[in-house]
Design a protein around this motif. Structure first.
Motif, PDB file in Angstrom:
ATOM      1  N   LEU A  92       0.690  -1.186  -0.025  1.00  0.00           N
ATOM      2  CA  LEU A  92       0.003  -0.107   0.045  1.00  0.00           C
ATOM      3  C   LEU A  92       0.883   1.138   0.027  1.00  0.00           C
ATOM      4  CD1 LEU A  92      -2.546   1.634   0.168  1.00  0.00           C
ATOM      5  CD2 LEU A  92      -2.677   1.214   2.757  1.00  0.00           C
ATOM      6  N   ASN A  93       0.826   2.097  -1.191  1.00  0.00           N
ATOM      7  CA  ASN A  93       1.614   3.101  -1.196  1.00  0.00           C
ATOM      8  C   ASN A  93       2.979   2.870  -0.823  1.00  0.00           C
ATOM      9  OD1 ASN A  93      -0.775   4.450  -1.740  1.00  0.00           O
ATOM     10  ND2 ASN A  93      -0.887   5.339   0.359  1.00  0.00           N
ATOM     11  N   ASN A  94       3.435   1.854  -1.611  1.00  0.00           N
ATOM     12  CA  ASN A  94       4.932   1.241  -1.665  1.00  0.00           C
ATOM     13  C   ASN A  94       5.499   0.652  -0.225  1.00  0.00           C
ATOM     14  OD1 ASN A  94       5.374   2.052  -4.236  1.00  0.00           O
ATOM     15  ND2 ASN A  94       5.692   4.108  -3.538  1.00  0.00           N
ATOM     16  N   GLU A  95       4.253   0.092   0.573  1.00  0.00           N
ATOM     17  CA  GLU A  95       5.021  -0.393   1.724  1.00  0.00           C
ATOM     18  C   GLU A  95       4.058  -1.470   2.108  1.00  0.00           C
ATOM     19  OE1 GLU A  95       4.631   2.135   5.163  1.00  0.00           O
ATOM     20  OE2 GLU A  95       6.173   3.534   4.534  1.00  0.00           O
TER      21      GLU A  95
ATOM     22  N   LEU B 266      -4.262  -1.716  -7.729  1.00  0.00           N
ATOM     23  CA  LEU B 266      -5.661  -1.323  -7.730  1.00  0.00           C
ATOM     24  C   LEU B 266      -5.793  -0.172  -6.731  1.00  0.00           C
ATOM     25  CD1 LEU B 266      -8.789  -2.607  -8.162  1.00  0.00           C
ATOM     26  CD2 LEU B 266      -8.548  -3.256  -5.813  1.00  0.00           C
ATOM     27  N   PRO B 267      -5.992   0.921  -7.467  1.00  0.00           N
ATOM     28  CA  PRO B 267      -6.117   2.301  -6.838  1.00  0.00           C
ATOM     29  C   PRO B 267      -7.418   2.347  -6.587  1.00  0.00           C
ATOM     30  CG  PRO B 267      -6.188   2.908  -9.191  1.00  0.00           C
ATOM     31  CD  PRO B 267      -6.175   1.327  -8.978  1.00  0.00           C
ATOM     32  N   ILE B 268      -7.554   3.014  -5.342  1.00  0.00           N
ATOM     33  CA  ILE B 268      -9.233   3.530  -4.578  1.00  0.00           C
ATOM     34  C   ILE B 268      -8.812   4.551  -4.212  1.00  0.00           C
ATOM     35  CG2 ILE B 268      -9.784   0.829  -4.198  1.00  0.00           C
ATOM     36  CD1 ILE B 268      -9.453   1.491  -1.133  1.00  0.00           C
TER      37      ILE B 268
ATOM     38  N   LEU C 178      -0.972  -2.582  -4.384  1.00  0.00           N
ATOM     39  CA  LEU C 178       0.049  -3.464  -5.589  1.00  0.00           C
ATOM     40  C   LEU C 178      -0.233  -4.871  -5.071  1.00  0.00           C
ATOM     41  CD1 LEU C 178       1.365  -3.318  -8.126  1.00  0.00           C
ATOM     42  CD2 LEU C 178       3.589  -3.170  -6.813  1.00  0.00           C
ATOM     43  N   PHE C 179      -1.035  -5.730  -5.723  1.00  0.00           N
ATOM     44  CA  PHE C 179      -1.195  -7.189  -5.224  1.00  0.00           C
ATOM     45  C   PHE C 179      -0.122  -8.082  -6.404  1.00  0.00           C
ATOM     46  CE2 PHE C 179      -5.099  -5.189  -4.458  1.00  0.00           C
ATOM     47  CZ  PHE C 179      -5.427  -5.839  -3.317  1.00  0.00           C
ATOM     48  N   SER C 180       0.789  -8.881  -5.730  1.00  0.00           N
ATOM     49  CA  SER C 180       1.749  -9.643  -6.130  1.00  0.00           C
ATOM     50  C   SER C 180       1.330 -11.189  -6.125  1.00  0.00           C
ATOM     51  CB  SER C 180       3.086  -9.529  -5.555  1.00  0.00           C
ATOM     52  OG  SER C 180       3.529  -7.937  -5.925  1.00  0.00           O
ATOM     53  N   PHE C 181       1.294 -11.748  -6.965  1.00  0.00           N
ATOM     54  CA  PHE C 181       0.690 -13.276  -7.202  1.00  0.00           C
ATOM     55  C   PHE C 181       1.856 -14.281  -7.969  1.00  0.00           C
ATOM     56  CE2 PHE C 181      -2.948 -10.475  -7.863  1.00  0.00           C
ATOM     57  CZ  PHE C 181      -3.680 -10.952  -6.900  1.00  0.00           C
ATOM     58  N   ASP C 182       1.984 -15.452  -7.231  1.00  0.00           N
ATOM     59  CA  ASP C 182       2.878 -16.410  -8.024  1.00  0.00           C
ATOM     60  C   ASP C 182       1.757 -17.178  -8.843  1.00  0.00           C
ATOM     61  OD1 ASP C 182       5.237 -15.575  -6.859  1.00  0.00           O
ATOM     62  OD2 ASP C 182       5.292 -17.281  -5.416  1.00  0.00           O
ATOM     63  N   ILE C 183       2.095 -17.585 -10.013  1.00  0.00           N
ATOM     64  CA  ILE C 183       1.351 -18.510 -10.837  1.00  0.00           C
ATOM     65  C   ILE C 183       2.038 -19.446 -11.335  1.00  0.00           C
ATOM     66  CG2 ILE C 183       0.330 -18.319 -12.815  1.00  0.00           C
ATOM     67  CD1 ILE C 183      -0.858 -16.375 -11.352  1.00  0.00           C
ATOM     68  N   THR C 184       1.408 -20.965 -11.011  1.00  0.00           N
ATOM     69  CA  THR C 184       2.076 -22.214 -11.357  1.00  0.00           C
ATOM     70  C   THR C 184       1.084 -23.018 -12.036  1.00  0.00           C
ATOM     71  OG1 THR C 184       1.121 -22.820  -9.196  1.00  0.00           O
ATOM     72  CG2 THR C 184       3.299 -22.192  -9.179  1.00  0.00           C
TER      73      THR C 184
END
Length: 207
Positions: free
Chosen positions: A35-38, A168-170, A180-186
Motif C-alpha cells: 500500500l503506497n509502496n509499503e 488497484l487504486p481506490i 499493489l497485489f503480487s501473485f505467483d502463478i503455477t
C-alpha cells in the motif's frame, strides 16, 4: 457444399460453448500486498472447490478475494471502512510475467466502449461488489460464419510459471490508496473444463 461447411462450423461453435474444452489449469497464490509502496495487511490463500486457490487480503479498509480463471482475475471487494470508496478503474493496471504494464478493463462495462474512459465504481460503506479484471490487449475480434464476436485470450498458455501483479487504486474522500497485489502463478498438472460466460470470458468447471 458451402452451406454444409457453415453448418459444420456452427455445430462445432455451439458444441464448444455447451460442452467446453479441457485445458491445463493454473493456480494463483497471493504473496504480498503493498500500500503506497509499503508491505501491508494480512493474506490468506485457501483451496476452493476445484482445488485451485482463492486468495484473500484484508486490512482496516477493504477485504479483497481473488481467484484465477483462464481469461481473467475474478475479484470480490468489500468496503470494511466507515466511508464510501471509489475504485478508479481507468488506472487499474495488470503487470504480466514479463513485467509489461497493461491497461485493463472490468467486465461490468460494455466491450464496445473499450476506448472510452472507465467510470469509477462507488462501493458504499459496509457493502461489496464482484467484478473481473482482464488486460485489454487480450481482447480479440473473432470472425464467425454469421459476422464476428468478441473473445478474450487465455492469460497463460505455456508451461512456465511466473509472477503477475495488479495495481488497484481506490479513493476514500480526497485520499488515494494504491494497492499493489503480487501473485505467483503455477501450472497445474490437471486439466479442467472451461466454458464461455455471457461476457465472452472463460471460467473453469469441474470435469
Amino acid at each position: 457444399m458451402k452451406r454444409l461447411l457453415i453448418v459444420s462450423v456452427l455445430i462445432l461453435f455451439v458444441s464448444f460453448n455447451i460442452f467446453g474444452k479441457k485445458i491445463h489449469a493454473y493456480k494463483i497464490k497471493l504473496t504480498s500486498v503493498e500500500l503506497n509502496n509499503e508491505l501491508h495487511g494480512s493474506i490468506d490463500n485457501k483451496h476452493n472447490q476445484l482445488d485451485l486457490i482463492s486468495a484473500i487480503f484484508s486490512d482496516s479498509l477493504i477485504n479483497v478475494g481473488w481467484s484465477l480463471e483462464p481469461t481473467h482475475l475474478a475479484m470480490k471487494l468489500e468496503n470494511d471502512s466507515d466511508r464510501n470508496l471509489k475504485i478508479i478503474w481507468d488506472d487499474v493496471t495488470y503487470i504480466d510475467q514479463n513485467s509489461f504494464s497493461q491497461r485493463t478493463m472490468h467486465t461490468s462495462r460494455m466491450i464496445n466502449d473499450i476506448d472510452e474512459v472507465q467510470l469509477s465504481t462507488i462501493v458504499v460503506k459496509n457493502s461489496k461488489i464482484k467484478d473481473n479484471i482482464v488486460p485489454i490487449e487480450n481482447l480479440k475480434w473473432l470472425i464467425t460464419p454469421d459476422s464476428g464476436r468478441w473473445a478474450f485470450d487465455n492469460l497463460f498458455t505455456d508451461e512456465s510459471n511466473g509472477k503477475v501483479r495488479i495495481m488497484l487504486p481506490i479513493e476514500i474522500g480526497s485520499v488515494r490508496y494504491e494497492y499493489l497485489f503480487s501473485f505467483d502463478i503455477t501450472r497445474d498438472s490437471r486439466k479442467l473444463k472451461t466454458v464461455h460466460t455471457d461476457t465472452s470470458l472463460m471460467v473453469y468447471k469441474s470435469l
